[in-house]
Scaffold this active site. Structure first.
Site, mmCIF file in Angstrom:
data_model
loop_
_atom_site.group_PDB
_atom_site.id
_atom_site.type_symbol
_atom_site.label_atom_id
_atom_site.label_comp_id
_atom_site.label_asym_id
_atom_site.label_seq_id
_atom_site.Cartn_x
_atom_site.Cartn_y
_atom_site.Cartn_z
ATOM 1 N N ASP A 159 0.812 -1.222 0.000
ATOM 2 C CA ASP A 159 0.000 0.000 0.000
ATOM 3 C C ASP A 159 0.848 1.278 0.000
ATOM 4 O O ASP A 159 0.425 2.313 0.519
ATOM 5 C CB ASP A 159 -0.961 0.024 1.212
ATOM 6 C CG ASP A 159 -1.882 -1.163 1.212
ATOM 7 O OD1 ASP A 159 -2.252 -1.626 0.118
ATOM 8 O OD2 ASP A 159 -2.238 -1.628 2.315
ATOM 9 N N LYS A 194 1.941 2.080 -5.052
ATOM 10 C CA LYS A 194 2.469 1.501 -6.297
ATOM 11 C C LYS A 194 1.550 1.787 -7.477
ATOM 12 O O LYS A 194 2.001 2.120 -8.568
ATOM 13 C CB LYS A 194 2.634 -0.026 -6.143
ATOM 14 C CG LYS A 194 3.639 -0.426 -5.082
ATOM 15 C CD LYS A 194 3.700 -1.938 -4.898
ATOM 16 C CE LYS A 194 2.452 -2.524 -4.312
ATOM 17 N NZ LYS A 194 2.146 -2.124 -2.936
ATOM 18 N N GLY A 195 0.223 1.637 -7.242
ATOM 19 C CA GLY A 195 -0.742 1.834 -8.330
ATOM 20 C C GLY A 195 -0.632 3.226 -8.916
ATOM 21 O O GLY A 195 -0.573 3.396 -10.141
ATOM 22 N N ALA A 247 -3.989 -7.802 -3.716
ATOM 23 C CA ALA A 247 -3.507 -6.440 -3.964
ATOM 24 C C ALA A 247 -4.693 -5.494 -4.125
ATOM 25 O O ALA A 247 -5.767 -5.891 -4.563
ATOM 26 C CB ALA A 247 -2.662 -6.420 -5.238
ATOM 27 N N HIS A 292 -4.788 -1.608 -5.679
ATOM 28 C CA HIS A 292 -4.015 -0.482 -6.207
ATOM 29 C C HIS A 292 -4.977 0.625 -6.638
ATOM 30 O O HIS A 292 -5.865 0.391 -7.455
ATOM 31 C CB HIS A 292 -3.133 -0.945 -7.377
ATOM 32 C CG HIS A 292 -2.116 -1.980 -6.981
ATOM 33 N ND1 HIS A 292 -1.304 -2.620 -7.869
ATOM 34 C CD2 HIS A 292 -1.783 -2.466 -5.757
ATOM 35 C CE1 HIS A 292 -0.517 -3.463 -7.214
ATOM 36 N NE2 HIS A 292 -0.795 -3.389 -5.938
ATOM 37 N N THR A 338 3.044 -12.478 2.818
ATOM 38 C CA THR A 338 2.196 -13.095 1.811
ATOM 39 C C THR A 338 2.926 -14.344 1.285
ATOM 40 O O THR A 338 4.011 -14.679 1.775
ATOM 41 C CB THR A 338 1.819 -12.092 0.702
ATOM 42 O OG1 THR A 338 0.792 -12.680 -0.111
ATOM 43 C CG2 THR A 338 3.017 -11.712 -0.175
ATOM 44 N N LEU A 391 3.961 12.437 1.019
ATOM 45 C CA LEU A 391 4.696 13.472 1.759
ATOM 46 C C LEU A 391 3.697 14.456 2.368
ATOM 47 O O LEU A 391 3.897 14.945 3.487
ATOM 48 C CB LEU A 391 5.624 14.193 0.763
ATOM 49 C CG LEU A 391 6.708 15.072 1.348
ATOM 50 C CD1 LEU A 391 7.680 14.247 2.179
ATOM 51 C CD2 LEU A 391 7.469 15.804 0.244
ATOM 52 N N ASP A 392 2.623 14.726 1.641
ATOM 53 C CA ASP A 392 1.608 15.696 2.088
ATOM 54 C C ASP A 392 0.939 15.298 3.404
ATOM 55 O O ASP A 392 0.456 16.158 4.139
ATOM 56 C CB ASP A 392 0.523 15.846 1.006
ATOM 57 C CG ASP A 392 -0.090 14.501 0.629
ATOM 58 O OD1 ASP A 392 0.644 13.671 0.069
ATOM 59 O OD2 ASP A 392 -1.275 14.287 0.920
HETATM 60 P P1 GDP Z 1 -0.683 0.320 -3.525
HETATM 61 O O1 GDP Z 1 -1.286 -0.933 -3.012
HETATM 62 O O2 GDP Z 1 0.785 0.381 -3.272
HETATM 63 O O3 GDP Z 1 -1.018 0.616 -4.969
HETATM 64 O O4 GDP Z 1 -1.316 1.493 -2.661
HETATM 65 P P2 GDP Z 1 -2.883 1.667 -2.307
HETATM 66 O O5 GDP Z 1 -3.576 2.197 -3.500
HETATM 67 O O6 GDP Z 1 -3.403 0.445 -1.652
HETATM 68 O O7 GDP Z 1 -2.789 2.737 -1.152
HETATM 69 C C1 GDP Z 1 -2.223 4.007 -1.346
HETATM 70 C C2 GDP Z 1 -3.301 5.064 -1.038
HETATM 71 O O8 GDP Z 1 -2.685 6.324 -0.943
HETATM 72 C C3 GDP Z 1 -4.335 5.191 -2.132
HETATM 73 O O9 GDP Z 1 -5.553 5.551 -1.573
HETATM 74 C C4 GDP Z 1 -3.783 6.327 -3.011
HETATM 75 O O10 GDP Z 1 -4.809 7.031 -3.713
HETATM 76 C C5 GDP Z 1 -3.169 7.196 -1.956
HETATM 77 N N1 GDP Z 1 -2.001 7.978 -2.396
HETATM 78 C C6 GDP Z 1 -1.019 7.615 -3.267
HETATM 79 N N2 GDP Z 1 -0.065 8.586 -3.326
HETATM 80 C C7 GDP Z 1 -0.463 9.553 -2.463
HETATM 81 C C8 GDP Z 1 0.114 10.800 -2.051
HETATM 82 O O11 GDP Z 1 1.189 11.186 -2.472
HETATM 83 N N3 GDP Z 1 -0.591 11.519 -1.130
HETATM 84 C C9 GDP Z 1 -1.772 11.105 -0.609
HETATM 85 N N4 GDP Z 1 -2.362 11.868 0.287
HETATM 86 N N5 GDP Z 1 -2.335 9.931 -0.978
HETATM 87 C C10 GDP Z 1 -1.683 9.162 -1.874
HETATM 88 P P1 IMO Z 2 -0.872 -4.152 -2.243
HETATM 89 O O1 IMO Z 2 -0.444 -4.701 -3.569
HETATM 90 C C1 IMO Z 2 -0.913 -4.561 2.093
HETATM 91 C C2 IMO Z 2 -1.010 -8.612 3.709
HETATM 92 C C3 IMO Z 2 -2.258 -9.053 4.447
HETATM 93 C C4 IMO Z 2 -1.641 -10.007 5.461
HETATM 94 C C5 IMO Z 2 -0.537 -10.685 4.643
HETATM 95 C C6 IMO Z 2 -0.929 -12.031 4.035
HETATM 96 O O2 IMO Z 2 -2.156 -3.422 -2.272
HETATM 97 O O3 IMO Z 2 0.240 -3.402 -1.598
HETATM 98 P P2 IMO Z 2 -2.464 -12.730 1.965
HETATM 99 O O4 IMO Z 2 -3.910 -12.512 1.707
HETATM 100 O O5 IMO Z 2 -1.555 -12.179 0.902
HETATM 101 O O6 IMO Z 2 -2.120 -14.162 2.293
HETATM 102 O O7 IMO Z 2 -2.164 -11.903 3.321
HETATM 103 O O8 IMO Z 2 -0.214 -9.780 3.602
HETATM 104 N N1 IMO Z 2 -1.243 -8.107 2.337
HETATM 105 C C7 IMO Z 2 -1.162 -6.822 2.003
HETATM 106 N N2 IMO Z 2 -0.950 -5.718 2.750
HETATM 107 N N3 IMO Z 2 -1.014 -4.451 0.756
HETATM 108 C C8 IMO Z 2 -1.197 -5.533 -0.020
HETATM 109 O O9 IMO Z 2 -1.190 -5.483 -1.363
HETATM 110 C C9 IMO Z 2 -1.324 -6.789 0.601
HETATM 111 N N4 IMO Z 2 -1.528 -8.042 0.140
HETATM 112 C C10 IMO Z 2 -1.469 -8.829 1.213
HETATM 113 O O10 IMO Z 2 -2.886 -7.969 5.072
HETATM 114 O O11 IMO Z 2 -1.016 -9.282 6.487
HETATM 115 MG MG MG Z 3 -2.830 -1.573 -1.809
#
Ligand code: GDP
Ligand code: IMO
Ligand code: MG
Length: 430
Positions: free
Chosen positions: A13, A16-17, A39, A41, A239, A332-333
């Site tokens: 989280d 990456k997306g 995942a 994203h 994971t 950063l914000d």
């Molecule tokens: P990922 O799993 O790595 O793709 O990340 P997620 O999408 O699960 O979680 C990142 C969250 O932070 C999402 O809700 C994005 O919209 C948000 N996000 C990403 N970059 C920024 C940023 O620079 N600032 C803020 N405030 N939110 C961000």
């Molecule tokens: P993205 O791609 C954050 C965590 C779960 C749990 C552990 C094992 O969005 O960053 P699993 O279902 O994979 O067997 O769960 O891994 N987990 C994640 N945490 N971001 C993810 O994906 C995750 N995918 C699995 O919360 O702790």
């Molecule tokens: Mg995520």
């Protein structure tokens, strides 16, 4: 011409997306190479939010090829419903722009049921999985009894494989008090979905090889993060796949030298969802404030993410095990308006100072962070699109993190929006 692999450098989280979406403008192909629909994203483009679990984040851009590599475990129902959901948002998706490795292993309902039954049986010791069947599906892959996408084109082989699979799973199901399954309960739903799935299937390694020959730019999209890696993470709270960039090659069917620049994504602080050690976790108002300002709720399960200070020890370790060449520092914000900031520079454990996270589960839970304090900033960085727009204290914070983790920042992100991104060094140019 370099390709780029985007991988998480913390516990997932990291954003990456958003970064893959931003970079995909400069790429021809986006490839997922591990994980599954655990995942989540998030992309924000012109006030529209797209949530992707299984489909590569390049899918929202017209004219890009999206590939799901053999290293991904694919839930057919989740795959088709994600396509439907995105189409309803106006995204054009068709088999000529979305290809799935014919040799990828499938996640079946019995995998999700086993995942959830195991978590219930573990009680307080649960891993906190997403309950999507990821672990059990990878177990079947490694044990050589998984059903693969190509099996749907061969009904006789499929029937034999399902019998073998159920020999194993029904024994487990009896143990967990779950009803046993008859072969047809597994085969019939798969055969019903097959006509919708098979048009996406192909030998993606061949296509990638051809794209390489044509000099096309490939962007590899990782899921999860280095600290959730099955080998390098906080085992067993991880994971079930390798999340580091080395997996991009094996999980797509391409040579390691084709992976190119490895871009590690890290938040300007730390979060984790699910159980397991988290040395810099904050259980106070500061932690709650980070969670609120950062909207730290899981995309997949909606669970509140645990929040804490930036841990330079962990990110430095992720950079080393993951071969990360540069970082994208996101969110950063979220630190705007905080008077003081802390960064973990080492751990204390039984009277010793450690500069890495030890492997043992008790030691990981027992380390205490050594912090360096820094001044925060009162100005807003939200939406900043140039390094020159950042307050001096924010610049100092970024520079200090680069020093501590021993890698340069290539990108900064200052809001969820695609455009609110600062390019410091083009990963494709390396
Ligand atoms: P990922 O799993 O790595 O793709 O990340 P997620 O999408 O699960 O979680 C990142 C969250 O932070 C999402 O809700 C994005 O919209 C948000 N996000 C990403 N970059 C920024 C940023 O620079 N600032 C803020 N405030 N939110 C961000
Ligand atoms: P993205 O791609 C954050 C965590 C779960 C749990 C552990 C094992 O969005 O960053 P699993 O279902 O994979 O067997 O769960 O891994 N987990 C994640 N945490 N971001 C993810 O994906 C995750 N995918 C699995 O919360 O702790
Ligand atoms: Mg995520």
């Amino acid at each position: 011409m370099a390709n780029v692999a985007v991988i998480g450098a913390q516990w997932g989280d990291e954003g990456k997306g958003k970064i893959v979406d931003w970079l995909s403008e400069r790429a021809d192909v986006v490839v997922r190479f591990q994980g599954g629909h655990n995942a989540g994203h998030t992309l924000v483009v012109d006030n529209t939010t797209y949530k992707l679990s299984l489909l590569p984040s390049g899918i929202v851009r017209q004219g890009k090829l999206s590939i799901i590599g053999n290293g991904v475990v694919v839930d057919p129902v989740a795959f088709l419903s994600e396509i439907d959901r995105l189409r309803a948002q106006g995204v054009a998706i068709a088999p000529d722009t979305l290809r799935v490795a014919e040799n990828c292993c499938l996640i079946l309902p019995l995998h999700a049921e086993l995942d959830q039954a195991r978590e219930r049986a573990r009680g307080d010791a649960k891993i906190g999985t997403t309950g999507r069947g990821i672990g059990p599906a990878y177990e079947d892959k490694t044990a050589r009894r998984a059903i693969r996408l190509c099996d749907l084109a061969d009904p006789d082989a499929l029937a034999r494989k399902v019998d073998e699979l159920l020999l194993h799973h029904n024994a487990l199901r009896r143990g967990y008090g779950e009803p046993e399954l008859a072969a047809d309960q597994v085969v019939a739903p798969l055969m019903e979905l097959a006509p919708r799935l098979l048009p996406y299937a192909e030998a993606v390694w061949q296509r990638l090889s051809e794209l390489r020959r044509q000099g096309r730019r490939i962007l590899f999209e990782g899921a999860q993060g280095a600290m959730l890696d099955i080998d390098h993470g906080t085992y067993p709270y991880v994971t079930s796949s390798n999340t580091v960039a080395g997996q991009a090659a094996a999980g797509a069917g391409i040579g390691p030298s084709s992976v190119g620049f490895v871009l590690g994504i890290t938040k300007a602080y730390t979060t984790r969802v699910g159980s397991g050690p988290f040395p810099t976790e904050l259980h106070d108002e500061i932690g709650r404030g980070l969670g609120e300002r950062g909207h730290e709720f899981g995309t997949v399960t909606g669970r509140a993410r645990r929040c804490g200070w930036f841990d330079a020890v962990l990110v430095r370790q992720a950079i080393k095990v993951g071969g990360i060449d540069g970082l994208a520092l996101t969110k950063l914000d979220v630190l705007d308006g905080m008077e003081r900031l802390k960064v973990c520079t080492a751990y204390r454990h039984h009277g010793h100072t450690l500069h890495h996270l030890p492997a043992g589960v008790t030691a990981q839970a027992g380390v205490t962070p050594v912090y360096e304090e820094m001044e925060g900033w009162s100005e807003s960085t939200r939406g900043a699109r140039s390094f020159a727009d950042l307050p001096a204290a924010a610049v100092k914070y970024v520079k200090r993190l680069e020093e501590l983790v021993e890698a340069p920042a290539a990108l900064l992100s200052t809001s969820p929006d695609r455009q609110d991104t600062i390019l410091m060094r083009d990963p494709f140019a390396d």
